[in-house]
Design a protein around this motif. Structure first.
Motif, PDB file in Angstrom:
ATOM      1  N   THR A  90       0.868  -1.177   0.000  1.00  0.00           N
ATOM      2  CA  THR A  90       0.000   0.000   0.000  1.00  0.00           C
ATOM      3  C   THR A  90       0.908   1.232   0.000  1.00  0.00           C
ATOM      4  O   THR A  90       2.093   1.149   0.344  1.00  0.00           O
ATOM      5  CB  THR A  90      -0.889   0.042   1.255  1.00  0.00           C
ATOM      6  N   THR A  91       0.346   2.366  -0.330  1.00  0.00           N
ATOM      7  CA  THR A  91       1.154   3.582  -0.336  1.00  0.00           C
ATOM      8  C   THR A  91       1.624   3.935   1.069  1.00  0.00           C
ATOM      9  O   THR A  91       2.735   4.435   1.245  1.00  0.00           O
ATOM     10  CB  THR A  91       0.379   4.756  -0.955  1.00  0.00           C
ATOM     11  N   GLN A  92       0.823   3.651   2.081  1.00  0.00           N
ATOM     12  CA  GLN A  92       1.257   3.955   3.455  1.00  0.00           C
ATOM     13  C   GLN A  92       2.440   3.079   3.855  1.00  0.00           C
ATOM     14  O   GLN A  92       3.407   3.549   4.432  1.00  0.00           O
ATOM     15  CB  GLN A  92       0.112   3.779   4.447  1.00  0.00           C
ATOM     16  N   ARG A  93       2.367   1.784   3.531  1.00  0.00           N
ATOM     17  CA  ARG A  93       3.467   0.878   3.891  1.00  0.00           C
ATOM     18  C   ARG A  93       4.734   1.254   3.122  1.00  0.00           C
ATOM     19  O   ARG A  93       5.833   1.249   3.667  1.00  0.00           O
ATOM     20  CB  ARG A  93       3.066  -0.573   3.615  1.00  0.00           C
ATOM     21  N   ALA A 140       5.521   4.226   1.972  1.00  0.00           N
ATOM     22  CA  ALA A 140       6.027   5.477   2.553  1.00  0.00           C
ATOM     23  C   ALA A 140       6.771   5.190   3.856  1.00  0.00           C
ATOM     24  O   ALA A 140       7.846   5.752   4.103  1.00  0.00           O
ATOM     25  CB  ALA A 140       4.876   6.452   2.789  1.00  0.00           C
ATOM     26  N   ASP A 141       6.216   4.298   4.675  1.00  0.00           N
ATOM     27  CA  ASP A 141       6.873   3.945   5.932  1.00  0.00           C
ATOM     28  C   ASP A 141       8.247   3.319   5.676  1.00  0.00           C
ATOM     29  O   ASP A 141       9.217   3.631   6.370  1.00  0.00           O
ATOM     30  CB  ASP A 141       6.005   2.970   6.737  1.00  0.00           C
ATOM     31  N   SER A 170       6.667  10.813   4.046  1.00  0.00           N
ATOM     32  CA  SER A 170       5.225  10.925   4.246  1.00  0.00           C
ATOM     33  C   SER A 170       4.487  10.278   3.069  1.00  0.00           C
ATOM     34  O   SER A 170       5.029  10.155   1.961  1.00  0.00           O
ATOM     35  CB  SER A 170       4.813  12.396   4.355  1.00  0.00           C
ATOM     36  N   ARG A 171       3.253   9.885   3.304  1.00  0.00           N
ATOM     37  CA  ARG A 171       2.460   9.310   2.225  1.00  0.00           C
ATOM     38  C   ARG A 171       2.238  10.324   1.094  1.00  0.00           C
ATOM     39  O   ARG A 171       2.373   9.960  -0.076  1.00  0.00           O
ATOM     40  CB  ARG A 171       1.127   8.793   2.789  1.00  0.00           C
ATOM     41  N   LEU A 190       5.287  10.320  -1.055  1.00  0.00           N
ATOM     42  CA  LEU A 190       5.356   9.112  -1.874  1.00  0.00           C
ATOM     43  C   LEU A 190       4.420   9.232  -3.074  1.00  0.00           C
ATOM     44  O   LEU A 190       4.794   8.882  -4.192  1.00  0.00           O
ATOM     45  CB  LEU A 190       5.001   7.861  -1.061  1.00  0.00           C
ATOM     46  N   ILE A 191       3.211   9.740  -2.851  1.00  0.00           N
ATOM     47  CA  ILE A 191       2.247   9.910  -3.944  1.00  0.00           C
ATOM     48  C   ILE A 191       2.846  10.806  -5.031  1.00  0.00           C
ATOM     49  O   ILE A 191       2.717  10.524  -6.223  1.00  0.00           O
ATOM     50  CB  ILE A 191       0.906  10.491  -3.436  1.00  0.00           C
ATOM     51  N   HIS A 221       4.159   1.972 -10.308  1.00  0.00           N
ATOM     52  CA  HIS A 221       3.067   1.487  -9.472  1.00  0.00           C
ATOM     53  C   HIS A 221       1.935   0.996 -10.362  1.00  0.00           C
ATOM     54  O   HIS A 221       1.933   1.252 -11.570  1.00  0.00           O
ATOM     55  CB  HIS A 221       2.577   2.587  -8.518  1.00  0.00           C
ATOM     56  N   HIS A 240      -6.963   2.355  -5.761  1.00  0.00           N
ATOM     57  CA  HIS A 240      -5.801   2.345  -4.874  1.00  0.00           C
ATOM     58  C   HIS A 240      -4.514   2.021  -5.616  1.00  0.00           C
ATOM     59  O   HIS A 240      -4.480   1.155  -6.482  1.00  0.00           O
ATOM     60  CB  HIS A 240      -6.010   1.316  -3.756  1.00  0.00           C
TER      61      HIS A 240
END
Length: 153
Positions: free
Chosen positions: A87-90, A92-93, A98-99, A102-103, A113, A119
């Motif tokens: 996922t974008t959050q994972r 980014a982590d 930050s998410r 990354l976006i 991607h 998503h």
């Protein structure tokens, strides 16, 4: 993943004091057996009568040492298979950004991607390749700054 299985991993918790101590002990044992660029042979006593021999390739021994070093330092650890879709959050982590940042990287096509419905998903291998490129560019820029600084003296 069931809660009982998750309790055994370190991606969502810190290691206990006993786990830290065990990791450091195992790391010392493994380090004493590793020879540069040679397989590492470990002989294990499974119980009073049963013995087993395990041979680790140099890459596997180094990876295991890295894992033990992190756990032995009391850090949480995440193992991510390269083919995993993140996922974008994972993602980014894992990049420690930050998410929203990354976006922006995804929109600028700096990291490939795919879309799953609405998503975005990032292949772990693509993320790791981007991180290597980014780190190499940063190292080159720092070297250039150091050279410029030396020229000024």
């Amino acid at each position: 993943m069931p809660a009982a299985a998750r309790a055994r991993v370190f991606d969502d918790r810190l290691p206990s004091d006993a786990e830290i101590e065990n990791a450091n002990h195992l790391r010392q044992v493994l380090a004493s057996q590793i020879k540069d660029n040679e397989p590492t042979c470990l002989r294990l006593a499974l119980d009073a009568q049963t013995r087993a021999e395990v041979v680790l390739s140099p890459a596997l021994a180094r990876s295991f040492m890295d894992l033990l070093r992190h756990v032995g330092s009391g850090r949480a650890v995440t193992i991510v298979p390269t083919e995993e879709r993140l996922t974008t959050q994972r993602a980014a982590d894992l990049l420690n950004v930050s998410r929203p940042h990354l976006i922006k990287l995804l929109e600028r096509k700096e990291i490939p991607h795919t879309m799953v419905g609405r998503h975005r998903r990032v292949r772990a291998q693509d993320l790791f390749e981007y991180r290597e490129r980014r780190d190499a560019e940063r190292a080159a820029a720092l070297s250039e700054l150091a050279e410029m600084d030396a020229d000024l003296i």
